[in-house]
Scaffold this motif. Structure first.
Motif, PDB file in Angstrom:
ATOM      1  N   ARG A  78     101.174  40.980  76.416  1.00  0.00           N
ATOM      2  CA  ARG A  78     102.056  40.439  75.207  1.00  0.00           C
ATOM      3  C   ARG A  78     101.199  41.082  74.155  1.00  0.00           C
ATOM      4  NH1 ARG A  78     102.694  36.871  79.718  1.00  0.00           N
ATOM      5  NH2 ARG A  78     100.352  37.400  80.189  1.00  0.00           N
ATOM      6  N   GLN A 118     107.774  33.417  80.350  1.00  0.00           N
ATOM      7  CA  GLN A 118     107.544  34.727  80.922  1.00  0.00           C
ATOM      8  C   GLN A 118     108.156  34.656  82.330  1.00  0.00           C
ATOM      9  OE1 GLN A 118     105.318  36.278  78.480  1.00  0.00           O
ATOM     10  NE2 GLN A 118     104.649  34.295  77.613  1.00  0.00           N
ATOM     11  N   PRO A 121     106.188  43.216  65.063  1.00  0.00           N
ATOM     12  CA  PRO A 121     106.774  42.529  66.097  1.00  0.00           C
ATOM     13  C   PRO A 121     108.326  42.133  65.602  1.00  0.00           C
ATOM     14  CG  PRO A 121     104.530  41.622  65.168  1.00  0.00           C
ATOM     15  CD  PRO A 121     105.145  42.661  64.380  1.00  0.00           C
ATOM     16  N   THR A 122     108.894  41.856  67.013  1.00  0.00           N
ATOM     17  CA  THR A 122     110.481  41.461  66.639  1.00  0.00           C
ATOM     18  C   THR A 122     110.596  40.018  67.524  1.00  0.00           C
ATOM     19  OG1 THR A 122     110.877  43.086  68.442  1.00  0.00           O
ATOM     20  CG2 THR A 122     111.128  43.731  66.295  1.00  0.00           C
ATOM     21  N   GLU A 123     109.571  39.880  68.480  1.00  0.00           N
ATOM     22  CA  GLU A 123     109.778  38.689  69.276  1.00  0.00           C
ATOM     23  C   GLU A 123     108.322  38.172  69.609  1.00  0.00           C
ATOM     24  OE1 GLU A 123     113.164  41.175  71.817  1.00  0.00           O
ATOM     25  OE2 GLU A 123     111.861  39.754  72.905  1.00  0.00           O
ATOM     26  N   HIS A 169     107.206  36.804  72.453  1.00  0.00           N
ATOM     27  CA  HIS A 169     106.577  37.322  73.650  1.00  0.00           C
ATOM     28  C   HIS A 169     106.691  38.770  74.129  1.00  0.00           C
ATOM     29  CE1 HIS A 169     105.630  32.872  74.239  1.00  0.00           C
ATOM     30  NE2 HIS A 169     106.845  32.675  73.928  1.00  0.00           N
ATOM     31  N   GLN A 170     106.883  39.292  72.968  1.00  0.00           N
ATOM     32  CA  GLN A 170     107.280  40.758  73.471  1.00  0.00           C
ATOM     33  C   GLN A 170     106.048  41.562  74.023  1.00  0.00           C
ATOM     34  OE1 GLN A 170     108.163  42.250  69.054  1.00  0.00           O
ATOM     35  NE2 GLN A 170     107.044  44.165  69.709  1.00  0.00           N
ATOM     36  N   ARG A 171     106.146  42.306  75.033  1.00  0.00           N
ATOM     37  CA  ARG A 171     105.181  43.319  75.722  1.00  0.00           C
ATOM     38  C   ARG A 171     104.947  44.652  75.196  1.00  0.00           C
ATOM     39  NH1 ARG A 171     104.709  40.309  80.737  1.00  0.00           N
ATOM     40  NH2 ARG A 171     106.505  38.725  80.838  1.00  0.00           N
ATOM     41  N   THR A 172     103.942  45.161  75.329  1.00  0.00           N
ATOM     42  CA  THR A 172     103.702  46.631  74.927  1.00  0.00           C
ATOM     43  C   THR A 172     102.740  47.210  75.857  1.00  0.00           C
ATOM     44  OG1 THR A 172     102.592  47.902  73.182  1.00  0.00           O
ATOM     45  CG2 THR A 172     101.650  45.763  73.358  1.00  0.00           C
ATOM     46  N   ASN A 188     107.927  48.068  79.135  1.00  0.00           N
ATOM     47  CA  ASN A 188     106.995  47.812  77.771  1.00  0.00           C
ATOM     48  C   ASN A 188     105.752  47.329  78.621  1.00  0.00           C
ATOM     49  OD1 ASN A 188     108.554  48.436  75.883  1.00  0.00           O
ATOM     50  ND2 ASN A 188     109.789  46.739  76.044  1.00  0.00           N
TER      51      ASN A 188
END
Ligand code: AHG
Ligand code: MN
Ligand code: MN
Ligand code: MN
Length: 338
Positions: free
Chosen positions: A279, A64, A310-312, A314-317, A275
């Motif tokens: 995570r 990150q 989810p697509t990744e 470590h994706q954030r939201t 985003n």
């Protein structure tokens, strides 16, 4: 009559009896998390004394781009090793691991579960003796048993979680979890070395009077968040406003307080972070599962967190979580002003 103390282990077994179909693997998995939590708790309580070993930064960065604290890495290794030591888990993903980690021992290739975790949440607070936490999220694998895990096992929507929980290393250490049948809290008794049932069937008040957000980022917030903050700060006796502002800077601690007292925690998108910061997979989904199980709500300002595909890893939201009436009000303002 004094409450008979029930330990976490006894509670898991007692509940296990209620589900004959359960084969005990999830119970055993929760027990390995319990054991790792005791070890991490012991080291956190000594952090100030052994700074050379676990205090301060590790000098490395995680995927990150955050500087890893020694305790980030220590906690990550403790939970990873505890989960690998038994045969229920075929792989893990972690804030502190770039990629998911497949446990390739043949015992694990038939394992049923995968675990995603934030081994140490709020780690910037470690050196100043402020509460920190661990967050975990458990799914059944979707790939073929006997085969190595795949990314699809980890990129499941939050609605597929079979269990989730957190440990809050605070003035007392608590382990709080759900397996989809309510949320239950256990307080660690160091004299016994056991987590003992202290908060059975936690319910988050539908309306709270605490809002939790890093107001230092105010100028970057979406208009809907700015409007909601002004709503929280207006004087209106009938709705007990202005609310109180409380921000510990450890998601688990802010979340746990709101679970018991009611309140809303918001980490929104910003002009510099479309985003937000948190995570989806190992912070937002597990806490969303627990919030909903306790009668609360979790969204990204527009949609239910647990329905995001989810697509990744470590994706954030953006994250709005807590008392259902407060999250609904914030979502209403996001819809009206964004
Ligand atoms: P982590 O320590 O696991 O990286 O998480 C930190 C998170 C969360 O715990 C906390 O609420 C938030 O970061 C604080 O962020 P700001 O310092 O930007 O407010
Ligand atoms: Mn971090
Ligand atoms: Mn975190
Ligand atoms: Mn972390």
């Amino acid at each position: 009559m004094r409450n008979i103390m029930i330990t976490l282990g006894e509670y898991i077994i007692k509940n296990q009896a209620d589900y004959p179909s359960a084969t005990g693997e999830l119970s055993s998995l929760l027990s390995s998390i319990r054991r790792a939590a005791k070890i991490v708790n012991r080291e956190i309580n000594r952090a100030g004394l052994v700074t050379d070993i676990i205090g301060g930064s590790n000098g490395s960065e995680n995927v990150q781009g955050e500087v890893q604290q020694k305790l980030d890495v220590f906690a990550n290794d403790m939970f990873k090793n505890a989960l690998e030591a038994r045969g229920e888990v075929c792989g893990i993903a972690s804030e502190e691991e770039d990629h998911y980690v497949a446990f390739d021992d043949e015992r694990q290739s038939n394992a049923k579960y995968i675990v995603l975790m934030d081994p140490l949440d709020g780690s910037s607070n470690i050196d100043v003796n402020v509460s920190v936490g661990t967050i975990f999220s458990i799914y059944r694998r979707v790939s073929e048993p006997g085969q190595p895990v795949t990314m699809d096992d980890f990129l499941q929507p939050g609605v597929n979680q079979v269990a989730a929980g957190y440990v809050v290393y605070g003035s007392s250490t608590m382990l709080v979890y759900t397996t989809g049948n309510g949320v239950h809290g256990f307080t660690y008794d160091p004299t016994l070395g056991s987590f003992c049932l202290s908060h059975e069937n936690i319910r988050i008040p539908e309306q709270g009077y605490i809002y939790s957000i890093n107001e230092g980022n105010y100028i970057r917030f979406p208009e809907g968040v700015k409007k909601y903050l002004k709503f929280c700060q207006e004087k209106d006796e009938s709705s007990k406003r202005p609310y109180s502002s409380r921000y510990i800077g450890s998601l688990v601690s802010d979340f746990h307080r709101n679970m018991l007292k009611g309140g809303i925690y918001i980490y929104p998108s910003g002009t510099n972070s479309p985003n937000g910061k948190l995570r989806l997979l190992y912070e937002c989904n597990p806490l969303a599962f627990m919030a909903e199980q306790a009668g609360g709500k979790a969204t990204d300002g527009f949609r239910r967190i647990m329905e995001i595909k989810p697509t990744e890893l470590h994706q954030r939201t953006p994250y709005f979580v807590g008392s259902i009436d407060m999250v609904n009000k914030a979502d209403e303002m996001m819809a009206e002003f964004s």
